[in-house]
Design a protein around this motif. Structure first.
Motif, PDB file in Angstrom:
ATOM      1  N   ASP A   1       5.823  21.867  -1.268  1.00 18.21           N
ATOM      2  CA  ASP A   1       4.925  22.898  -1.761  1.00 18.21           C
ATOM      3  C   ASP A   1       5.350  24.178  -1.048  1.00 18.21           C
ATOM      4  OD1 ASP A   1       2.863  24.720  -2.233  1.00 18.21           O
ATOM      5  OD2 ASP A   1       1.334  23.150  -2.310  1.00 18.21           O
ATOM      6  N   SER A   2       6.129  24.984  -1.740  1.00 17.32           N
ATOM      7  CA  SER A   2       6.694  26.171  -1.102  1.00 17.32           C
ATOM      8  C   SER A   2       5.616  27.163  -0.693  1.00 17.32           C
ATOM      9  CB  SER A   2       7.696  26.843  -2.048  1.00 17.32           C
ATOM     10  OG  SER A   2       8.761  25.976  -2.334  1.00 17.32           O
ATOM     11  N   ALA A   3       4.540  27.216  -1.456  1.00 18.19           N
ATOM     12  CA  ALA A   3       3.457  28.143  -1.118  1.00 18.19           C
ATOM     13  C   ALA A   3       2.804  27.780   0.214  1.00 18.19           C
ATOM     14  CB  ALA A   3       2.413  28.150  -2.228  1.00 18.19           C
ATOM     15  N   LYS A   4       2.818  26.497   0.532  1.00 21.08           N
ATOM     16  CA  LYS A   4       2.213  26.032   1.780  1.00 21.08           C
ATOM     17  C   LYS A   4       3.262  25.763   2.853  1.00 21.08           C
ATOM     18  CE  LYS A   4      -1.749  23.818  -0.464  1.00 21.08           C
ATOM     19  NZ  LYS A   4      -2.512  22.554  -0.650  1.00 21.08           N
ATOM     20  N   ASN A   5       4.534  25.975   2.529  1.00 20.18           N
ATOM     21  CA  ASN A   5       5.624  25.653   3.474  1.00 20.18           C
ATOM     22  C   ASN A   5       5.473  24.242   4.015  1.00 20.18           C
ATOM     23  OD1 ASN A   5       7.046  28.112   3.351  1.00 20.18           O
ATOM     24  ND2 ASN A   5       7.350  28.084   5.554  1.00 20.18           N
ATOM     25  N   THR A   6       5.263  23.321   3.108  1.00 16.72           N
ATOM     26  CA  THR A   6       5.013  21.934   3.487  1.00 16.72           C
ATOM     27  C   THR A   6       5.906  21.012   2.664  1.00 16.72           C
ATOM     28  OG1 THR A   6       2.730  22.422   4.094  1.00 16.72           O
ATOM     29  CG2 THR A   6       3.272  20.118   3.655  1.00 16.72           C
ATOM     30  N   VAL A   7       6.419  20.008   3.330  1.00 18.51           N
ATOM     31  CA  VAL A   7       7.209  18.970   2.684  1.00 18.51           C
ATOM     32  C   VAL A   7       6.451  17.659   2.806  1.00 18.51           C
ATOM     33  CG1 VAL A   7       9.384  17.698   2.726  1.00 18.51           C
ATOM     34  CG2 VAL A   7       9.375  20.151   3.139  1.00 18.51           C
TER      35      VAL A   7
ATOM     36  N   GLY B   1       0.806  -1.214   0.000  1.00 17.11           N
ATOM     37  CA  GLY B   1       0.000   0.000   0.000  1.00 17.11           C
ATOM     38  C   GLY B   1       0.837   1.261   0.000  1.00 17.11           C
ATOM     39  N   SER B   2       0.133   2.395   0.092  1.00 13.21           N
ATOM     40  CA  SER B   2       0.781   3.705   0.023  1.00 13.21           C
ATOM     41  C   SER B   2       0.291   4.609   1.141  1.00 13.21           C
ATOM     42  CB  SER B   2       0.471   4.384  -1.318  1.00 13.21           C
ATOM     43  OG  SER B   2       0.963   3.636  -2.406  1.00 13.21           O
ATOM     44  N   LEU B   3       1.149   5.536   1.526  1.00 16.03           N
ATOM     45  CA  LEU B   3       0.807   6.603   2.454  1.00 16.03           C
ATOM     46  C   LEU B   3       1.544   7.857   2.015  1.00 16.03           C
ATOM     47  CD1 LEU B   3       1.071   4.944   6.007  1.00 16.03           C
ATOM     48  CD2 LEU B   3      -1.019   5.795   4.934  1.00 16.03           C
ATOM     49  N   ARG B   4       0.978   9.005   2.346  1.00 18.36           N
ATOM     50  CA  ARG B   4       1.673  10.259   2.117  1.00 18.36           C
ATOM     51  C   ARG B   4       1.774  11.016   3.433  1.00 18.36           C
ATOM     52  NH1 ARG B   4       0.414  15.604  -1.580  1.00 18.36           N
ATOM     53  NH2 ARG B   4      -1.133  15.980   0.066  1.00 18.36           N
ATOM     54  N   LEU B   5       2.985  11.274   3.840  1.00 13.58           N
ATOM     55  CA  LEU B   5       3.236  12.040   5.048  1.00 13.58           C
ATOM     56  C   LEU B   5       3.414  13.507   4.678  1.00 13.58           C
ATOM     57  CD1 LEU B   5       5.825   9.740   6.854  1.00 13.58           C
ATOM     58  CD2 LEU B   5       3.329   9.615   6.858  1.00 13.58           C
ATOM     59  N   SER B   6       2.958  14.372   5.571  1.00 13.64           N
ATOM     60  CA  SER B   6       3.111  15.812   5.386  1.00 13.64           C
ATOM     61  C   SER B   6       3.859  16.400   6.562  1.00 13.64           C
ATOM     62  CB  SER B   6       1.745  16.495   5.268  1.00 13.64           C
ATOM     63  OG  SER B   6       1.009  16.011   4.179  1.00 13.64           O
ATOM     64  N   CYS B   7       4.608  17.449   6.295  1.00 15.69           N
ATOM     65  CA  CYS B   7       5.332  18.162   7.351  1.00 15.69           C
ATOM     66  C   CYS B   7       5.100  19.654   7.124  1.00 15.69           C
ATOM     67  CB  CYS B   7       6.809  17.834   7.300  1.00 15.69           C
ATOM     68  SG  CYS B   7       7.808  18.751   8.511  1.00 15.69           S
ATOM     69  N   ALA B   8       4.291  20.234   7.985  1.00 15.50           N
ATOM     70  CA  ALA B   8       4.022  21.668   7.914  1.00 15.50           C
ATOM     71  C   ALA B   8       5.110  22.410   8.681  1.00 15.50           C
ATOM     72  CB  ALA B   8       2.654  21.979   8.503  1.00 15.50           C
TER      73      ALA B   8
END
Length: 129
Positions: free
Chosen positions: A75-81, A16-23
């Motif tokens: 996403d630089s606009a959201k400051n998120t990796v 399976g898959s997951l997407r992690l976010s870092c704000a």
């Protein structure tokens, strides 16, 4: 010092898959010297680098264990990796942390935890067989 908040962890079956976010707050993605990293720590094991990104240049680096399966992006606009994780394996089970470093880190150390002064709280990823 900036703040980092991870999200997106969970439980998934192998394959399976997951997407992690870092704000990220308090850091400037456009800085030429800034790098972001994703790390993981399995129970009883040391924390290891998984993927890293120089935010201004966009260049990425991966540990061999995840090459071709994981993708780090921003996403630089959201400051998120983000960390997109595909074809997950039980051995990917760990707590995943994002980290930031606002000064120049050479490529040979961009996946080393000791290079990063700022860390998120971590998010759990469990992959069942």
């Amino acid at each position: 010092q900036g703040q980092l908040v991870e999200s997106g962890g969970g439980s998934v079956q192998a394959g399976g898959s997951l997407r992690l976010s870092c704000a990220v707050s308090g850091y400037t993605f456009s800085s030429l010297s800034m790098a972001m990293g994703w790390f993981r720590q399995a129970p009883g094991k040391e924390r290891l680098g998984v993927a890293a990104l120089y935010t201004r240049l966009g260049s990425t680096y991966y540990d061999d264990s995840v090459k071709g399966r994981f993708t780090i992006s921003q996403d630089s606009a959201k400051n998120t990796v983000y960390l997109q994780m595909n074809s997950l394996k039980p051995e990917d089970t760990a707590i995943y942390y994002c980290a930031a470093v606002p000064w120049v880190v050479p490529r040979f150390s961009v996946l080393l935890p000791s290079s990063y002064p700022s860390w998120g709280q971590g998010t759990h990823v469990t992959v069942s067989s």
